[in-house]
Write a protein that holds these residues in place. Structure first.
Motif, PDB file in Angstrom:
ATOM      1  N   THR A  51      56.493  38.984  49.632  1.00 40.38           N
ATOM      2  CA  THR A  51      55.037  39.156  49.677  1.00 40.38           C
ATOM      3  C   THR A  51      54.447  38.503  50.920  1.00 40.38           C
ATOM      4  OG1 THR A  51      55.000  39.165  47.259  1.00 40.38           O
ATOM      5  CG2 THR A  51      52.900  38.842  48.382  1.00 40.38           C
ATOM      6  N   GLN A 195      53.703  44.342  45.617  1.00 39.44           N
ATOM      7  CA  GLN A 195      54.467  43.108  45.691  1.00 39.44           C
ATOM      8  C   GLN A 195      53.624  41.901  45.267  1.00 39.44           C
ATOM      9  OE1 GLN A 195      57.876  42.740  47.117  1.00 39.44           O
ATOM     10  NE2 GLN A 195      57.940  44.921  46.719  1.00 39.44           N
ATOM     11  N   SER A 196      52.327  41.932  45.556  1.00 35.32           N
ATOM     12  CA  SER A 196      51.456  40.830  45.151  1.00 35.32           C
ATOM     13  C   SER A 196      51.380  40.742  43.629  1.00 35.32           C
ATOM     14  CB  SER A 196      50.052  41.019  45.740  1.00 35.32           C
ATOM     15  OG  SER A 196      50.099  40.993  47.160  1.00 35.32           O
TER      16      SER A 196
END
Length: 304
Positions: A51, A195-196
Motif C-alpha cells: 500500500t 490495497q488500502s
C-alpha cells in the motif's frame, strides 16, 4: 490496418504475463518468510509495504485517488482480495509447498469462467472448456503428488492445499468484480483503493489473532526478514495487481484469467532455485498440462 489494437493486445498480454510472474515468484518469497513469521503478521507486513508503494506511485505520477461514486465498490473488492483471499491462502501456504500452492492457483481461470457463465449466461466455447479441463487435471496431478508436492515436516498438507484452493476461489470473485470496476476507473487508483481496504482488513485480522491467542507476536524482525516481507508484498500485491488490472481493462475476464495459469511455471522454478523444492514427475506433468491449456485458451481468445 490494425496496428493499435494489436499493440494494445500485446501490451495487455505482456502485463498479464508479468503479473503471473510476480505472483509466482512472490509465493516463493512468502513461503521463505513464513519460516520466521506467522501468517497474519506476514500478511500485515506485506500489504503495508504494498500500500505504501502504491500511494507513492500515485503521488509521483500525480494520479488522483478519490472516494466517490462507485469508488466505494473498489474498497469492498479490496476486502475480498488481498483481504480474505490471502487471509486463508497464507496459512495454507505454511502447510504446503510453494510449488503446490503455485499450481493450485492455476484453477482460478476455471473458477472465473464458471462465475462469468453463472452471472452472464455466456457459456464458454467447447475449446475453452476442454482447455480448462486440462488445467484442472494439472492441478489434481500436483496436489496428489508425492514428497515433492508437500512441505517437509508439514502437519497437514491436504488442509494447506484446501486453504489455497479456497483462497483461489475468492480471488476469482475478485477478478470478475474488478473487471467491471476497471472499465470505469484507471488501474492505479483502483488498486490503491483496493490495497488500502486490504490493509485495514489485514491489520485488524492480525490484531484480533494476537489478542485471541490464535497467533503469537512475531519475534524481533531483522533487516533481512523485513526486506523479504516487503519485497514479497510489493511483488505479490502492488506490482502484480497493478499489472493485472492494466491487462484486465483491455481483455475479457475469462481471457485475463487464462494468464494466471502461467504463475505455476514461475512458482515451480522459483521454489526449485530458492527453496530447493525439486518438482516431482507428477508436478512437471501437471505444469505441462497447464502450459498447453494456456496456449489453447490464448489461441481461442485471439480467434474470438
Amino acid at each position: 490496418m490494425m496496428p493499435r489494437p494489436a499493440l494494445g493486445g500485446l501490451a495487455a498480454g505482456g502485463a498479464l504475463v508479468l503479473a503471473a510472474a510476480c505472483w509466482g515468484f512472490a509465493t516463493v518469497l512468502s513461503k521463505q518468510a513464513l519460516d520466521s513469521l506467522p501468517p497474519f503478521a506476514l500478511l500485515a507486513l506485506q500489504v503495508s509495504a504494498s500500500t505504501g508503494f502504491l500511494w507513492m506511485a500515485a503521488a509521483v505520477t500525480r494520479t488522483p485517488v478519490r472516494l466517490s461514486g462507485n469508488n466505494w465498490k473498489a474498497l469492498a473488492s479490496g476486502l475480498l482480495e488481498p483481504g480474505l483471499a490471502y487471509a486463508v491462502a497464507l496459512p495454507g501456504l505454511a502447510l504446503t509447498s510453494a510449488g503446490s500452492a503455485s499450481v493450485i492457483g492455476a484453477a482460478e481461470p476455471a473458477f472465473i469462467c464458471a462465475l462469468v457463465w453463472a452471472l452472464t449466461g455466456r457459456r464458454p466455447r467447447t475449446g475453452v472448456l476442454l482447455a480448462l479441463g486440462a488445467t484442472s487435471m494439472g492441478v489434481v496431478l500436483v496436489t496428489t503428488s508425492g514428497p515433492a508436492g508437500v512441505a517437509v515436516g508439514s502437519p497437514n498438507p491436504l488442509l494447506g492445499n484446501a486453504l489455497i484452493l479456497l483462497g483461489t476461489g475468492c480471488a476469482a470473485v475478485y477478478v470478475v468484480a474488478s473487471h467491471r470496476l476497471v472499465s470505469h476507473m484507471a488501474p492505479l487508483p483502483l488498486v490503491v483503493l483496493q490495497q488500502s481496504a486490504g490493509l485495514v482488513f489485514a491489520l485488524g485480522l492480525w490484531a484480533a489473532a494476537v489478542a485471541s491467542g490464535v497467533e503469537a507476536r512475531p519475534p524481533p524482525l531483522t533487516a533481512a526478514l523485513l526486506a523479504v516481507a516487503a519485497l514479497s508484498g510489493i511483488l505479490q500485491y502492488a506490482l502484480a495487481f497493478w499489472l493485472y488490472l492494466y491487462g484486465l481493462r483491455r481483455v475479457p475476464a475469462e481471457t485475463a484469467g487464462v494468464f494466471l495459469a502461467l504463475a505455476p511455471l514461475f512458482g515451480l522454478s522459483g521454489a526449485a532455485l530458492v527453496l530447493g523444492e525439486m518438482p516431482g514427475q507428477l508436478q512437471l506433468a501437471g505444469a505441462l498440462l497447464v502450459v498447453f491449456a494456456v496456449a489453447a485458451l490464448s489461441r481461442s481468445a485471439n480467434q474470438a
